[in-house]
Design a protein around this motif. Structure first.
Motif, short mmCIF file in Angstrom:
data_model
loop_
_atom_site.label_atom_id
_atom_site.label_comp_id
_atom_site.label_asym_id
_atom_site.label_seq_id
_atom_site.Cartn_x
_atom_site.Cartn_y
_atom_site.Cartn_z
N VAL A 15 0.83 -1.20 0.00
CA VAL A 15 0.00 0.00 0.00
C VAL A 15 0.87 1.25 0.00
N VAL A 49 0.99 4.28 -2.81
CA VAL A 49 0.79 5.70 -2.49
C VAL A 49 1.93 6.54 -3.07
N LYS A 103 1.48 6.89 -6.81
CA LYS A 103 0.37 7.77 -7.14
C LYS A 103 0.73 9.24 -6.92
N GLU A 112 -0.15 12.71 -9.32
CA GLU A 112 -1.50 12.92 -8.82
C GLU A 112 -2.13 14.17 -9.45
N VAL A 148 -0.01 11.50 1.76
CA VAL A 148 -1.13 10.76 1.16
C VAL A 148 -1.60 11.48 -0.09
N THR A 149 -2.22 10.74 -0.97
CA THR A 149 -2.90 11.38 -2.09
C THR A 149 -4.12 12.12 -1.56
N MET A 200 -6.97 9.78 -0.94
CA MET A 200 -6.80 9.00 0.28
C MET A 200 -7.11 9.85 1.51
N SER A 209 -10.87 10.43 1.73
CA SER A 209 -11.50 9.17 2.09
C SER A 209 -11.34 8.90 3.59
N ALA A 210 -10.14 9.14 4.11
CA ALA A 210 -9.86 8.85 5.52
C ALA A 210 -10.55 9.82 6.46
N LEU A 218 -9.43 2.66 2.20
CA LEU A 218 -9.31 4.01 1.66
C LEU A 218 -9.06 4.02 0.16
N ASP A 219 -9.60 5.05 -0.49
CA ASP A 219 -9.25 5.29 -1.89
C ASP A 219 -7.79 5.75 -1.95
N ILE A 220 -7.13 5.45 -3.06
CA ILE A 220 -5.73 5.89 -3.22
C ILE A 220 -5.56 6.64 -4.53
#
Length: 339
Positions: free
Chosen positions: A104, A108, A111, A115, A148-149, A152, A155-156, A337-339
């Protein structure tokens, strides 16, 4: 036993809701052995069967973790993605194996290289001008800030578990949160946290304005018909509006508000000169600016940035996800979570 479980799994897709509920209850009662039979449903298209299967695994909770880990380690391969998603959903990051955590993290980092953040949510947010991430982290006493993206972070902090009760070693209980700090957009960073801001927004902007000179809070609550926007400088209220506040307004109108008031007053005067139709026009136009600007997004468009426009703004850096307690790591918060 396997044939009985398979029959119950098929029943999860029944048209009758009572049948689906009965099958769910019986599968949950069976415990961990049901997991391997539920996973195939989680690889298919959205529908009653998939939703019911997800509900079963969620209700099994920690009992589902070991069977899910076994699928991650041994396969079959087609079930591994669903197993990973459900592990995060029922146990958070702590339920993942070291290999999965590393995978994971690599994703990240990949990405983040290219991004392209989309527009950000505009229901509740804090805006801070000219502040470095370290300044925001220090002001809010956050911990374990991680790159994080944007997907993400949103989402979190908004779409999954972002608050939990924590019992310290001394026996006291506190609520701890996940907080997302966005990349910098045209010199501004935004701060998100659904429960965090709902519970603490006044303290948050006071701390941020004390340490970072200035901080804004904005909220659009369509369900309750409430709107809030608030500006603090150096720990002091400068200007604020709350639909249901007492008082509704705090501070003197800002320059942009005074300009809008003046324009509205001039239009009202022209409307009165124009006769009955003009008077109605003038009344409609000036009503919203009689005391100031009520719309948080309109206020943000004048004095900071609108989350719904960040896609076209100059961006610097990436987002960061942090927690409010050094004793509560990211791994305790549940959610894939989305990434």
């Amino acid at each position: 036993m396997s044939e009985d479980i398979a029959a119950l799994v098929r029943q999860l897709a029944a048209e009758d809701r009572d049948e689906r509920r009965a099958a769910t209850d019986r599968l949950v009662a069976l415990g961990a052995p049901a997991v391997e039979h539920l996973l195939p449903l989680l690889t298919g298209e959205d529908g009653p069967g998939r939703s019911a299967a997800e509900a079963c695994v969620q209700r099994l909770g920690t009992a589902a973790i070991e069977p899910l880990r076994k699928v991650r380690a041994e396969g079959p391969g087609r079930l591994r993605p669903a197993a990973l998603r459900m592990l995060a959903s029922v146990g958070g990051g702590d339920a993942l194996s070291p290999a999965d955590k590393a995978a994971v993290e690599r994703l990240v980092q990949i990405k983040l290289l290219d991004e392209t953040p989309g527009d950000l949510p505009s229901d509740r947010w804090v805006a801070v001008p000219g502040a470095e991430v370290k300044d925001i982290v220090r002001a809010l006493e956050l911990h374990d800030a991680r790159p994080v993206t944007t997907a993400m972070g949103v989402s979190a902090a908004l779409h999954h578990e972002n608050a939990l009760d924590h019992r310290s070693a001394d026996g006291t209980t506190s609520t701890e949160y996940r907080v997302f700090i966005t990349p910098e957009f045209d010199g501004w960073r935004l701060v998100y946290g659904a429960d965090y801001l709902n519970d603490n927004w006044a303290q948050v902007i006071e701390k941020l304005s004390t340490h970072c000179r200035e901080a804004h809070f904005y909220e659009v609550d369509e369900y309750h018909g409430a709107q809030v926007w608030w500006v603090m400088e150096n720990g002091q209220d400068k200007r604020g509006h709350r639909t249901y506040g007492d008082p509704e307004w705090v501070g003197e109108p800002l320059e942009f508000e005074r300009d809008l008031m003046q324009e509205a007053a001039e239009e009202e005067g022209e409307g009165e000169d124009a006769g009955e139709g003009g008077e109605l026009y003038g009344s409609d136009e000036t009503g919203g600016y009689a005391e100031g600007v009520r719309d948080p997004e309109e206020a943000a468009s004048w004095i900071s940035i609108q989350p719904s426009t960040v896609e076209v703004l100059d961006r610097v850096g990436h987002g960061w996800l942090a927690v409010t307690s050094p004793e509560v790591g990211h791994g305790r918060f549940r959610g894939a979570l989305d990434i």
